[in-house]
Motif scaffolding. Structure first.
Motif, PDB file in Angstrom:
ATOM      1  N   VAL B  13      49.890  -0.741  82.300  1.00 13.45           N
ATOM      2  CA  VAL B  13      50.148   0.406  83.168  1.00 13.45           C
ATOM      3  C   VAL B  13      51.272   0.043  84.128  1.00 13.45           C
ATOM      4  N   VAL B  15      53.009   1.063  88.231  1.00 15.23           N
ATOM      5  CA  VAL B  15      52.571   1.534  89.553  1.00 15.23           C
ATOM      6  C   VAL B  15      52.591   3.053  89.642  1.00 15.23           C
ATOM      7  N   ASP B  17      51.436   5.126  87.285  1.00 16.72           N
ATOM      8  CA  ASP B  17      50.330   5.745  86.560  1.00 16.72           C
ATOM      9  C   ASP B  17      49.183   6.077  87.517  1.00 16.72           C
ATOM     10  N   VAL B  19      45.508   6.202  89.025  1.00 15.73           N
ATOM     11  CA  VAL B  19      44.419   5.223  89.005  1.00 15.73           C
ATOM     12  C   VAL B  19      43.393   5.600  87.936  1.00 15.73           C
ATOM     13  N   ALA B  22      44.440   4.355  84.699  1.00 13.45           N
ATOM     14  CA  ALA B  22      44.320   2.894  84.612  1.00 13.45           C
ATOM     15  C   ALA B  22      42.880   2.501  84.274  1.00 13.45           C
ATOM     16  N   VAL B  36      49.774  -4.873  85.236  1.00 11.83           N
ATOM     17  CA  VAL B  36      50.663  -3.830  85.761  1.00 11.83           C
ATOM     18  C   VAL B  36      52.088  -4.360  85.599  1.00 11.83           C
ATOM     19  N   VAL B  52      40.655  -3.449  89.533  1.00 12.53           N
ATOM     20  CA  VAL B  52      41.040  -2.134  89.023  1.00 12.53           C
ATOM     21  C   VAL B  52      40.024  -1.115  89.543  1.00 12.53           C
ATOM     22  N   LEU B  55      40.598  -0.089  93.088  1.00 17.05           N
ATOM     23  CA  LEU B  55      41.610   0.955  93.296  1.00 17.05           C
ATOM     24  C   LEU B  55      40.961   2.333  93.349  1.00 17.05           C
ATOM     25  N   THR B  87      48.225   7.187  92.590  1.00 12.87           N
ATOM     26  CA  THR B  87      48.715   6.239  91.582  1.00 12.87           C
ATOM     27  C   THR B  87      48.270   4.807  91.891  1.00 12.87           C
ATOM     28  N   VAL B  88      48.451   3.963  90.893  1.00 13.59           N
ATOM     29  CA  VAL B  88      48.157   2.536  91.058  1.00 13.59           C
ATOM     30  C   VAL B  88      48.936   1.989  92.251  1.00 13.59           C
ATOM     31  N   CYS B  91      47.403   2.854  95.629  1.00 17.23           N
ATOM     32  CA  CYS B  91      46.116   2.227  95.957  1.00 17.23           C
ATOM     33  C   CYS B  91      46.149   0.704  95.955  1.00 17.23           C
ATOM     34  N   ALA B  92      47.181   0.108  95.344  1.00 13.23           N
ATOM     35  CA  ALA B  92      47.237  -1.355  95.260  1.00 13.23           C
ATOM     36  C   ALA B  92      47.617  -1.937  96.618  1.00 13.23           C
TER      37      ALA B  92
END
Lengths: 152, 152
Positions: B13, B15, B17, B19, B22, B36, B52, B55, B87-88, B91-92
Motif C-alpha cells: 500500500v 500513504v 491508500d 486505512v 490497508a 508501505v 496496521v 491506524l 488515508t494511511v 493515520c501513520a
C-alpha cells in the motif's frame, strides 16, 4: 459482538515445554503467537510470534547484528538447533510481562485497542478465575470487523 | 538459504491508500503486516499487523482503556467506520520508524534476529537501490527453518 463470540480454541504450552516444540506448535496451528499457561490453565504470559522466535535465537545473537552477519549461511540455517532441549522457561525473560488478557464480555473495540497498544496479535480470553477459555487472533478480529464494514 | 530463497511477493500500500483498504489487503492476503512503499517502490515503513490495526483505532481510544470500556457493544463493533476515507498517511506516525529491511543475501539467522529485535513478523527484502523485491513473513521463516530441523 463480544470476545467470547470470536474466541477460538488454541493449543497452549507451559514453561516446561522445549522451545523447539513451542515454535512447532505455533507453525502447525498457524498462530501469530502463543499463550503460555501455568499448571492451572491460567495464562502466565502471552507471547507475540516474534517473541516466540526470540526464544529460539541464542542470546549472543539477539542484540548484535554485526556478530549475526559474520555467521556463514550453513550455520545460520541451523541456528535454532543450538537450543537442543532448552525449555520455554529457560529462555523466557525472568520477569515475563503481565499476560495480555480480556474478559469474555469485552467488546471488539477493547480487543482492538489492547492489541494495538500492547503490540500483540494474540490476546487470551479468561474467565472470572483467570482461567483460559480461548484466544483471539488479529486475523480473526479483523475478519469479524469486516463483516460489519461490508454491510454499510 | 538466503532471504531471496524464501521471500514472497506481497501486495503493498502507499500513504495515499485509505486505512480501510490497508486493513482489507492485509486480511485478504492473510499477511501479518504491511509494507508501505513510496512512489518508487521503496519501503517507506513496514507495519506489523497490530500497527496496521492501530491506524484503524481512533486516536482517542488508543491509550485510554477506561474510555474504551465505556463504549457500548453496538458502537464498538463499528468503531473502524469512523475513519471513513482517512488515508494511511493521515493515520501513520509523522516520523515513521525506519523500514525493517534486509538485503537479498541476508541469512535466515539475520532475518530471525531482526524480526525478534524489532518485534515485526514481516520484513521487506530490498535490492541495492532500496527497491522492494519481496517480503518474508514470520510463518514463512519458521517453516523454512523447520525443514532443517526435521533432517537431524
Amino acid at each position: 459482538m463480544q470476545a467470547r463470540d470470536i474466541a477460538i480454541h488454541i493449543p497452549t504450552v507451559t514453561v516446561n515445554d522445549p522451545v523447539a516444540q513451542a515454535v512447532r506448535v505455533m507453525a502447525v496451528s498457524r498462530l501469530p503467537g502463543l499463550v503460555v499457561v501455568d499448571d492451572r490453565s491460567r495464562p502466565w504470559t502471552v507471547l507475540p510470534g516474534t517473541q516466540v522466535l526470540r526464544l529460539a535465537v541464542p542470546g549472543s545473537y539477539q542484540e548484535d547484528p554485526a556478530l549475526v552477519r559474520a555467521i556463514d549461511e550453513d550455520h545460520a540455517d541451523r541456528f535454532w538447533l543450538e537450543l537442543a532441549d532448552r525449555t520455554v522457561g529457560d529462555c523466557a525473560p525472568r520477569q515475563p510481562t503481565k499476560p495480555v488478557t480480556v474478559r469474555s464480555d469485552a467488546t471488539l473495540l477493547e480487543v482492538a485497542a489492547l492489541m494495538a497498544r500492547q503490540h500483540t496479535p494474540l490476546v487470551a480470553v479468561v474467565d472470572d478465575a483467570g482461567v483460559l477459555v480461548g484466544a483471539i487472533t488479529l486475523e480473526r478480529l479483523i475478519t469479524s470487523l469486516a463483516v460489519f464494514g461490508a454491510d454499510e
